[in-house]
Design a protein around this motif. Structure first.
Motif, short mmCIF file in Angstrom:
data_model
loop_
_atom_site.label_atom_id
_atom_site.label_comp_id
_atom_site.label_asym_id
_atom_site.label_seq_id
_atom_site.Cartn_x
_atom_site.Cartn_y
_atom_site.Cartn_z
N ARG A 35 -6.72 6.81 -17.67
CA ARG A 35 -7.66 6.88 -16.55
C ARG A 35 -7.70 5.59 -15.73
O ARG A 35 -7.92 5.62 -14.53
CB ARG A 35 -9.04 7.19 -17.11
N HIS A 36 -7.53 4.45 -16.39
CA HIS A 36 -7.78 3.16 -15.74
C HIS A 36 -6.54 2.33 -15.40
O HIS A 36 -6.65 1.37 -14.63
CB HIS A 36 -8.68 2.29 -16.63
N ALA A 37 -5.39 2.62 -15.96
CA ALA A 37 -4.24 1.73 -15.82
C ALA A 37 -3.87 1.45 -14.37
O ALA A 37 -3.68 0.30 -13.97
CB ALA A 37 -3.04 2.27 -16.58
N GLU A 38 -3.77 2.49 -13.55
CA GLU A 38 -3.37 2.27 -12.15
C GLU A 38 -4.43 1.49 -11.38
O GLU A 38 -4.09 0.63 -10.56
CB GLU A 38 -3.06 3.60 -11.47
N THR A 39 -5.69 1.76 -11.66
CA THR A 39 -6.78 1.03 -10.99
C THR A 39 -6.77 -0.44 -11.39
O THR A 39 -6.95 -1.32 -10.55
CB THR A 39 -8.14 1.67 -11.34
N LEU A 40 -6.54 -0.72 -12.68
CA LEU A 40 -6.47 -2.11 -13.13
C LEU A 40 -5.29 -2.83 -12.49
O LEU A 40 -5.42 -3.99 -12.08
CB LEU A 40 -6.37 -2.19 -14.65
N HIS A 41 -4.18 -2.16 -12.40
CA HIS A 41 -3.02 -2.76 -11.75
C HIS A 41 -3.34 -3.11 -10.31
O HIS A 41 -3.04 -4.21 -9.84
CB HIS A 41 -1.81 -1.82 -11.83
N ALA A 42 -3.97 -2.20 -9.58
CA ALA A 42 -4.33 -2.45 -8.18
C ALA A 42 -5.29 -3.64 -8.08
O ALA A 42 -5.18 -4.46 -7.15
CB ALA A 42 -4.95 -1.20 -7.57
N LEU A 43 -6.22 -3.76 -9.03
CA LEU A 43 -7.14 -4.90 -9.03
C LEU A 43 -6.39 -6.20 -9.26
O LEU A 43 -6.65 -7.21 -8.59
CB LEU A 43 -8.23 -4.72 -10.09
N LEU A 44 -5.44 -6.21 -10.19
CA LEU A 44 -4.64 -7.41 -10.43
C LEU A 44 -3.84 -7.79 -9.18
O LEU A 44 -3.79 -8.97 -8.80
CB LEU A 44 -3.69 -7.20 -11.61
N VAL A 45 -3.23 -6.82 -8.54
CA VAL A 45 -2.47 -7.09 -7.32
C VAL A 45 -3.38 -7.70 -6.26
O VAL A 45 -3.04 -8.70 -5.63
CB VAL A 45 -1.79 -5.80 -6.79
N GLU A 46 -4.58 -7.12 -6.08
CA GLU A 46 -5.53 -7.63 -5.09
C GLU A 46 -5.99 -9.04 -5.45
O GLU A 46 -6.04 -9.93 -4.60
CB GLU A 46 -6.73 -6.70 -4.98
N ALA A 47 -6.30 -9.25 -6.71
CA ALA A 47 -6.82 -10.55 -7.15
C ALA A 47 -5.78 -11.66 -7.00
O ALA A 47 -6.13 -12.81 -6.71
CB ALA A 47 -7.30 -10.46 -8.59
N TYR A 48 -4.51 -11.32 -7.20
CA TYR A 48 -3.46 -12.33 -7.12
C TYR A 48 -2.79 -12.41 -5.75
O TYR A 48 -1.86 -13.18 -5.55
CB TYR A 48 -2.39 -12.07 -8.18
#
Length: 162
Positions: A35-48
């Motif tokens: 449920r969360h993997a793609e959302t977490l990836h997008a957050l990491l991309v945004e944060a970095y």
């Protein structure tokens, strides 16, 4: 290419660690990989996006993460807002290492990063780890170095990346 200074930091977990104090409207949620993997990836991309780290494209990142011997979904600490949107994550390795800490830019400087790290501190202390470590780029633009020092992390070594 310019060289970047990487700082390795450690925080002792031998003393009691404080409970997380979540910002208003924010709550911890159990990580659900499907449920969360793609959302977490997008957050990491945004944060970095402005520096401080790099994340491979999802098709590389997710299989690599899951296939790592130090990956444990129980050590992915996630925070969500009242609408259920993921706004922060602390991804840790089993060896008491914070691999990634990411907070949505709109949620920075309100204690969310501290809360996620306090949650990680407690989990590793309960597992018997005497300390927790991380690496940070010295030029990280998000204030991460200041946050880590305020939570008791101390520099143990540094090196240059080409």
């Amino acid at each position: 290419m310019t060289e970047r200074l990487v700082i390795c930091m450690r925080r002792s977990l031998t003393e009691p660690v404080p409970d997380p104090v979540w910002p208003a409207g924010i709550r911890p949620v159990t990580f659900e990989p499907g449920r969360h993997a793609e959302t977490l990836h997008a957050l990491l991309v945004e944060a970095y996006a402005r520096g401080g780290g790099y994340v491979e494209p999802f098709a590389i990142w997710w299989p690599s993460l899951q296939g790592d011997s130090e990956y444990d979904p129980a050590l992915v600490f996630v925070a969500a807002n009242e609408r259920g949107s993921i706004v922060g994550v602390a991804q840790c390795w089993t060896g008491a290492f914070v691999k990634d800490l990411a907070v949505a830019p709109s949620m920075r400087r309100n204690g969310l990063g501290s809360s996620l790290l306090h949650q990680a501190f407690r989990a590793f202390r309960e597992r018997g780890s005497p300390s927790i470590e991380l690496k940070v780029h010295a030029d990280n633009p998000s204030g991460a170095l200041r946050l880590y020092r305020s939570l008791g992390f101390e520099e143990v070594e540094s090196y240059r990346l080409a």
